[in-house]
Design a protein around this motif. Sequence first.
Motif, PDB file in Angstrom:
ATOM      1  N   UNK A  95     -24.501  34.333 -55.739  1.00 25.80           N
ATOM      2  CA  UNK A  95     -23.626  33.314 -55.175  1.00 25.80           C
ATOM      3  C   UNK A  95     -24.040  33.060 -53.723  1.00 25.80           C
ATOM      4  N   UNK A  96     -24.216  31.796 -53.338  1.00 27.26           N
ATOM      5  CA  UNK A  96     -24.631  31.505 -51.953  1.00 27.26           C
ATOM      6  C   UNK A  96     -23.491  31.762 -50.966  1.00 27.26           C
ATOM      7  N   UNK A  97     -23.805  32.023 -49.705  1.00 26.38           N
ATOM      8  CA  UNK A  97     -22.764  32.227 -48.708  1.00 26.38           C
ATOM      9  C   UNK A  97     -21.954  30.941 -48.511  1.00 26.38           C
ATOM     10  N   UNK A  98     -20.709  31.104 -48.072  1.00 25.99           N
ATOM     11  CA  UNK A  98     -19.846  29.949 -47.841  1.00 25.99           C
ATOM     12  C   UNK A  98     -19.208  30.039 -46.462  1.00 25.99           C
ATOM     13  N   UNK A  99     -18.792  28.899 -45.937  1.00 30.08           N
ATOM     14  CA  UNK A  99     -18.075  28.824 -44.664  1.00 30.08           C
ATOM     15  C   UNK A  99     -16.587  28.731 -44.941  1.00 30.08           C
ATOM     16  N   UNK A 100     -15.758  29.254 -44.020  1.00 36.16           N
ATOM     17  CA  UNK A 100     -14.323  29.217 -44.269  1.00 36.16           C
ATOM     18  C   UNK A 100     -13.521  28.381 -43.288  1.00 36.16           C
ATOM     19  N   UNK A 101     -13.994  28.205 -42.057  1.00 36.89           N
ATOM     20  CA  UNK A 101     -13.226  27.406 -41.109  1.00 36.89           C
ATOM     21  C   UNK A 101     -14.089  27.067 -39.901  1.00 36.89           C
ATOM     22  N   UNK A 102     -13.567  26.176 -39.070  1.00 40.55           N
ATOM     23  CA  UNK A 102     -14.221  25.807 -37.818  1.00 40.55           C
ATOM     24  C   UNK A 102     -13.586  26.616 -36.693  1.00 40.55           C
ATOM     25  N   UNK A 103     -14.377  27.358 -35.934  1.00 39.34           N
ATOM     26  CA  UNK A 103     -13.854  28.161 -34.834  1.00 39.34           C
ATOM     27  C   UNK A 103     -13.691  27.326 -33.568  1.00 39.34           C
ATOM     28  N   UNK A 104     -14.736  26.590 -33.196  1.00 36.18           N
ATOM     29  CA  UNK A 104     -14.679  25.736 -32.012  1.00 36.18           C
ATOM     30  C   UNK A 104     -15.736  24.651 -32.140  1.00 36.18           C
ATOM     31  N   UNK A 105     -15.607  23.654 -31.310  1.00 35.92           N
ATOM     32  CA  UNK A 105     -16.651  22.643 -31.181  1.00 35.92           C
ATOM     33  C   UNK A 105     -16.877  22.432 -29.698  1.00 35.92           C
ATOM     34  N   UNK A 106     -17.995  21.797 -29.372  1.00 32.69           N
ATOM     35  CA  UNK A 106     -18.342  21.536 -27.972  1.00 32.69           C
ATOM     36  C   UNK A 106     -18.283  20.042 -27.739  1.00 32.69           C
ATOM     37  N   UNK A 107     -17.606  19.665 -26.677  1.00 32.00           N
ATOM     38  CA  UNK A 107     -17.487  18.274 -26.279  1.00 32.00           C
ATOM     39  C   UNK A 107     -18.211  18.106 -24.950  1.00 32.00           C
ATOM     40  N   UNK A 108     -19.196  17.228 -24.921  1.00 28.01           N
ATOM     41  CA  UNK A 108     -19.907  16.914 -23.683  1.00 28.01           C
ATOM     42  C   UNK A 108     -19.119  15.829 -22.959  1.00 28.01           C
ATOM     43  N   UNK A 109     -18.797  16.073 -21.689  1.00 31.28           N
ATOM     44  CA  UNK A 109     -17.935  15.166 -20.932  1.00 31.28           C
ATOM     45  C   UNK A 109     -18.555  14.821 -19.586  1.00 31.28           C
ATOM     46  N   UNK A 110     -18.189  13.670 -19.052  1.00 33.65           N
ATOM     47  CA  UNK A 110     -18.722  13.275 -17.752  1.00 33.65           C
ATOM     48  C   UNK A 110     -17.944  13.905 -16.602  1.00 33.65           C
ATOM     49  N   UNK A 111     -16.653  14.188 -16.807  1.00 28.56           N
ATOM     50  CA  UNK A 111     -15.811  14.732 -15.750  1.00 28.56           C
ATOM     51  C   UNK A 111     -14.878  15.780 -16.360  1.00 28.56           C
ATOM     52  N   UNK A 112     -15.176  17.048 -16.122  1.00 27.90           N
ATOM     53  CA  UNK A 112     -14.400  18.136 -16.718  1.00 27.90           C
ATOM     54  C   UNK A 112     -12.938  18.064 -16.284  1.00 27.90           C
ATOM     55  N   UNK A 113     -12.674  17.812 -15.006  1.00 36.66           N
ATOM     56  CA  UNK A 113     -11.288  17.763 -14.518  1.00 36.66           C
ATOM     57  C   UNK A 113     -10.488  16.652 -15.187  1.00 36.66           C
ATOM     58  N   UNK A 114     -11.073  15.471 -15.326  1.00 36.61           N
ATOM     59  CA  UNK A 114     -10.386  14.355 -15.982  1.00 36.61           C
ATOM     60  C   UNK A 114     -10.130  14.673 -17.452  1.00 36.61           C
ATOM     61  N   UNK A 115     -11.088  15.318 -18.090  1.00 42.57           N
ATOM     62  CA  UNK A 115     -10.934  15.697 -19.494  1.00 42.57           C
ATOM     63  C   UNK A 115      -9.828  16.726 -19.650  1.00 42.57           C
ATOM     64  N   UNK A 116      -9.831  17.753 -18.796  1.00 45.16           N
ATOM     65  CA  UNK A 116      -8.777  18.767 -18.854  1.00 45.16           C
ATOM     66  C   UNK A 116      -7.404  18.131 -18.666  1.00 45.16           C
ATOM     67  N   UNK A 117      -7.273  17.239 -17.704  1.00 50.03           N
ATOM     68  CA  UNK A 117      -5.987  16.590 -17.433  1.00 50.03           C
ATOM     69  C   UNK A 117      -5.522  15.755 -18.626  1.00 50.03           C
ATOM     70  N   UNK A 118      -6.420  14.975 -19.212  1.00 54.22           N
ATOM     71  CA  UNK A 118      -6.049  14.123 -20.348  1.00 54.22           C
ATOM     72  C   UNK A 118      -5.602  14.962 -21.545  1.00 54.22           C
ATOM     73  N   UNK A 119      -6.417  15.911 -21.931  1.00 51.11           N
ATOM     74  CA  UNK A 119      -6.091  16.703 -23.119  1.00 51.11           C
ATOM     75  C   UNK A 119      -4.869  17.598 -22.884  1.00 51.11           C
ATOM     76  N   UNK A 120      -4.630  18.016 -21.650  1.00 52.59           N
ATOM     77  CA  UNK A 120      -3.441  18.812 -21.316  1.00 52.59           C
ATOM     78  C   UNK A 120      -2.209  17.924 -21.247  1.00 52.59           C
ATOM     79  N   UNK A 121      -2.251  16.894 -20.418  1.00 52.92           N
ATOM     80  CA  UNK A 121      -1.067  16.086 -20.132  1.00 52.92           C
ATOM     81  C   UNK A 121      -0.692  15.135 -21.263  1.00 52.92           C
ATOM     82  N   UNK A 122      -1.684  14.585 -21.940  1.00 51.97           N
ATOM     83  CA  UNK A 122      -1.415  13.595 -22.977  1.00 51.97           C
ATOM     84  C   UNK A 122      -1.326  14.234 -24.361  1.00 51.97           C
ATOM     85  N   UNK A 123      -2.254  15.139 -24.676  1.00 48.13           N
ATOM     86  CA  UNK A 123      -2.300  15.711 -26.024  1.00 48.13           C
ATOM     87  C   UNK A 123      -1.683  17.100 -26.129  1.00 48.13           C
ATOM     88  N   UNK A 124      -1.310  17.713 -25.010  1.00 53.53           N
ATOM     89  CA  UNK A 124      -0.616  18.995 -25.047  1.00 53.53           C
ATOM     90  C   UNK A 124      -1.494  20.210 -25.272  1.00 53.53           C
TER      91      UNK A 124
END
Length: 132
Positions: free
Chosen positions: A1-30
């Motif tokens: 039997x071939x190996x299988x995956x069970x879930x996604x642990x994390x993904x990487x998002x490339x962003x132009x401004x880390x501070x703006x991204x942190x603020x948006x995802x924190x303040x708007x999306x929680x």
Amino acid sequence: MPPTLQSLDHLVLTVSDVDATLAFYRDVLGMVPQSFTPTGGTARWALTFGCQKINLHRAGHEFEPKAKMPRAGSADLCFLSDTPLDAWQATLAVHGVLVEEGPIRRTGAQGPILSIYLRDPDGNLIEISNQI
């Protein structure tokens, strides 16, 4: 039997401004910003929600290893929520975030969903969905 995956642990998002991204995802999306330092590495930022996280790379300063062609604004992400979409729409309006489309029926990984679409500071497409 071939190996299988069970879930996604994390993904990487490339962003132009880390501070703006942190603020948006924190303040708007929680999401919760979290600083972490990998063994032998430098301090980095992630956004946590539920049992998942999104690691952030600043465009042009990505950590190795990285995607072959990392680009800010190239992601299309769908997030599931138990919060009704009308409550999301009200929250988005308070923050001045435009809903580009929806609510509209779509098909998610586990069946039908009802979705709204918006964009983050880099123009990534963000889909917020309720399972139906």
